[in-house]
Design an enzyme around this catalytic site. Structure first.
Site, mmCIF file in Angstrom:
data_model
loop_
_atom_site.group_PDB
_atom_site.id
_atom_site.type_symbol
_atom_site.label_atom_id
_atom_site.label_comp_id
_atom_site.label_asym_id
_atom_site.label_seq_id
_atom_site.Cartn_x
_atom_site.Cartn_y
_atom_site.Cartn_z
ATOM 1 N N HIS A 172 1.951 8.143 8.005
ATOM 2 C CA HIS A 172 2.943 8.223 9.074
ATOM 3 C C HIS A 172 2.314 8.656 10.393
ATOM 4 O O HIS A 172 2.885 8.437 11.452
ATOM 5 C CB HIS A 172 4.113 9.136 8.687
ATOM 6 C CG HIS A 172 3.744 10.514 8.263
ATOM 7 N ND1 HIS A 172 3.507 10.864 6.945
ATOM 8 C CD2 HIS A 172 3.586 11.646 8.978
ATOM 9 C CE1 HIS A 172 3.223 12.156 6.880
ATOM 10 N NE2 HIS A 172 3.265 12.650 8.106
ATOM 11 N N GLY A 206 3.059 20.913 10.588
ATOM 12 C CA GLY A 206 1.727 21.249 11.062
ATOM 13 C C GLY A 206 0.674 21.076 10.000
ATOM 14 O O GLY A 206 -0.515 21.182 10.264
ATOM 15 N N SER A 241 0.633 18.260 7.777
ATOM 16 C CA SER A 241 0.562 16.878 7.317
ATOM 17 C C SER A 241 -0.834 16.295 7.453
ATOM 18 O O SER A 241 -1.507 16.505 8.446
ATOM 19 C CB SER A 241 1.519 16.016 8.129
ATOM 20 O OG SER A 241 2.216 15.140 7.316
ATOM 21 N N SER A 278 1.730 14.768 2.595
ATOM 22 C CA SER A 278 2.706 13.806 3.100
ATOM 23 C C SER A 278 3.937 14.514 3.644
ATOM 24 O O SER A 278 4.187 14.514 4.841
ATOM 25 C CB SER A 278 3.108 12.822 1.996
ATOM 26 O OG SER A 278 4.120 11.942 2.438
ATOM 27 N N ASP A 299 1.323 6.712 1.639
ATOM 28 C CA ASP A 299 1.364 7.365 2.955
ATOM 29 C C ASP A 299 -0.060 7.745 3.335
ATOM 30 O O ASP A 299 -0.484 8.877 3.156
ATOM 31 C CB ASP A 299 2.270 8.603 2.890
ATOM 32 C CG ASP A 299 2.454 9.274 4.242
ATOM 33 O OD1 ASP A 299 1.940 8.741 5.243
ATOM 34 O OD2 ASP A 299 3.100 10.340 4.291
#
Length: 475
Positions: free
Chosen positions: A218, A335, A337, A353, A248
């Protein structure tokens, strides 16, 4: 802010800034409930295995046993692999036992559990829901966050009940499922609505031999060009990105082909964990996550092949469904990811994720398997360039750091720029910089462009990334 390019400077990987909101509590391994031996006292004694060995044995037996294999998990207390078999004849049981596993006969086959998951996908793809197979209970565990109420809850509950109590269970979790963008070794990108902040995952070598890194998909979908400093010039460009759908993950190539990108995770205080291999997750395994918001935390893998239905960020009435994830009870916050999930033995397991909860009350976090990301992108785990002598410290034990509140993972005075020997991607670390100052320039005034949202102020919230009038999207 000018950006200083130092082409051959070492790129630090996926490790969070060392400012944790709280020290990680190292989970003391607990033995699972004793399992009945399927063939009696004459069976061979199970092997004592480390987590990596258990993962390898699970993959081996899944291939050997075929349709009789119904999942497995690691009993960390006994250091044994427990393998589920369905309608297995004695030959199947003996085969698994000779390989060194504890064998348990169960009612639900892997195919039956997959069919149940497909029913959930068809009838209950609702934002704020997730499901994964739990080999310990031999069921599909369905989780609903706090946003699933009213008719949505009724639909989900009736669907789960329709599968039968012997096939699926339903539980509630606090908070809401969301992607945790920002974190790890902070990386930044300028977009139309402001600045996106994400996390570098693991350094890899792309299929063409160039240095690159993996991060959350993402993040790669949100922006193409990434810098190692807030407002800095791009140092890496997205090559491939997958989100939502089957994963992801993103592959991001360094713009400078001579960038040295060591295969290691910095856990703070000058300590690093060498990453030796990518490995599949095994339920029951203790894993460690590093992120810039919350530092080093640990927990256990609780489910595999998880499906998560995130509320779409682009469509108020839409849902972003991601499949094939690892479910854990490791905490994370906005913060974190893209940050690294790894084992004590240096196995790269996942990329952060999203999930629910926080590192105060706990929660559930989902990770993209590294093995799947490598296979999909054609990248290989390892250095994009050999690290110079003395660049990396001795490999450290993350469990010691996670358990020690005085360790740098919980020390807000530690330098966030001091990554893997004191170097950041784009410049030398300033030892006076606080964990919130990811630019390495040492601006701790709270007013400069390098001030990250009050991350220098430990009372600030993880989600508040706004500085100097800029808008930061927490990813």
């Amino acid at each position: 802010m000018s950006h200083k390019r130092i082409p051959k400077r070492k790129a630090a990987i996926a490790v969070g800034g060392v400012a944790a909101l709280g020290a990680a509590a190292f989970l003391i391994p607990m033995a699972n409930a004793s399992q009945d031996n399927a063939s009696g006292a004459t069976a061979a004694a199970p092997k004592t295995l480390k987590a990596t060995g258990a993962s390898d044995l699970a993959a081996q037996l899944q291939e050997q046993l075929g349709q009789a294999f119904a999942g497995s998990y690691y009993d960390s207390g006994k250091q044994q692999l427990v393998v589920n078999v369905v309608n297995g004849d004695n030959n199947v049981i003996v085969q698994a036992q000779k390989a060194g596993a504890v064998v348990r006969q169960v009612a639900n086959s892997s195919k039956a559990l997959e069919t149940a998951a497909q029913t959930l996908k068809t009838k209950a793809t609702i934002p704020g829901t997730a499901w994964a197979v739990d080999p310990k209970t031999n069921k599909v565990v369905v989780t609903a966050d706090s946003t699933v109420t009213g008719s949505k809850w009724d639909t989900l509950e009736s669907t789960v009940q329709g599968l039968g109590s012997d096939m699926a269970t339903l539980k509630k979790t606090s908070g809401s499922f969301k992607t945790f963008v920002s974190g790890g070794d902070a990386i930044f990108s300028q977009v139309q609505n402001g600045e996106v902040r994400c996390s570098l995952g693991f350094n890899v070598t792309a299929s063409d031999g160039s240095p690159a890194f993996l991060t959350a998909g993402h993040c790669g979908v949100a922006a193409k060009d990434w810098s190692d400093t807030e407002g800095g010039q791009p140092v890496a460009t997205v090559d491939q990105a997958q989100f939502p759908g089957n994963g992801d993950f993103s592959l991001v190539k360094y713009n400078d082909a001579t960038t040295q990108a060591p295969s290691e995770v910095n856990i703070g205080n000058g300590q690093t964990v060498a990453i030796n291999q990518a490995e599949d997750a095994t339920v029951g395994t203790t894993v460690f996550r590093m992120g810039s918001t919350t530092g080093l935390h640990d927990g256990q893998v609780t489910g595999l092949d998880a499906t998560v239905n995130f509320q779409s960020e682009t469509d108020p009435n839409g849902v972003d469904t991601v499949t094939g994830l690892i479910q854990t009870n490791v905490c994370a916050e906005a913060g974190d990811s893209g940050g690294s999930l790894f084992t004590q033995d240096g196995g790269a397991v996942g990329l952060t994720s999203g999930g629910s909860g926080d590192c105060t009350s706990g929660g559930e976090t989902f990770f993209q398997p590294v093995t799947t990301a490598l296979q999909a992108t054609g990248a290989t785990l390892g250095d994009g360039g050999a690290a110079g002598a003395g660049d990396a410290g001795a490999s450290a034990d993350p469990s010691a750091t996670a358990a020690d509140p005085s360790a740098s993972a919980a020390d807000p005075s530690a330098s966030a720029g001091d990554q893997a020997g004191g170097d950041q991607i784009g410049g030398a670390a300033d030892p006076s910089a606080t964990a919130g100052d990811q630019s390495g320039t040492g601006d701790v005034s709270g007013t400069g462009a390098n001030d990250q949202s009050g991350a220098n102020d430990q009372s600030g919230t993880a989600a508040d990334q706004s500085t100097s009038g800029k808008h930061h999207k927490n990813r």
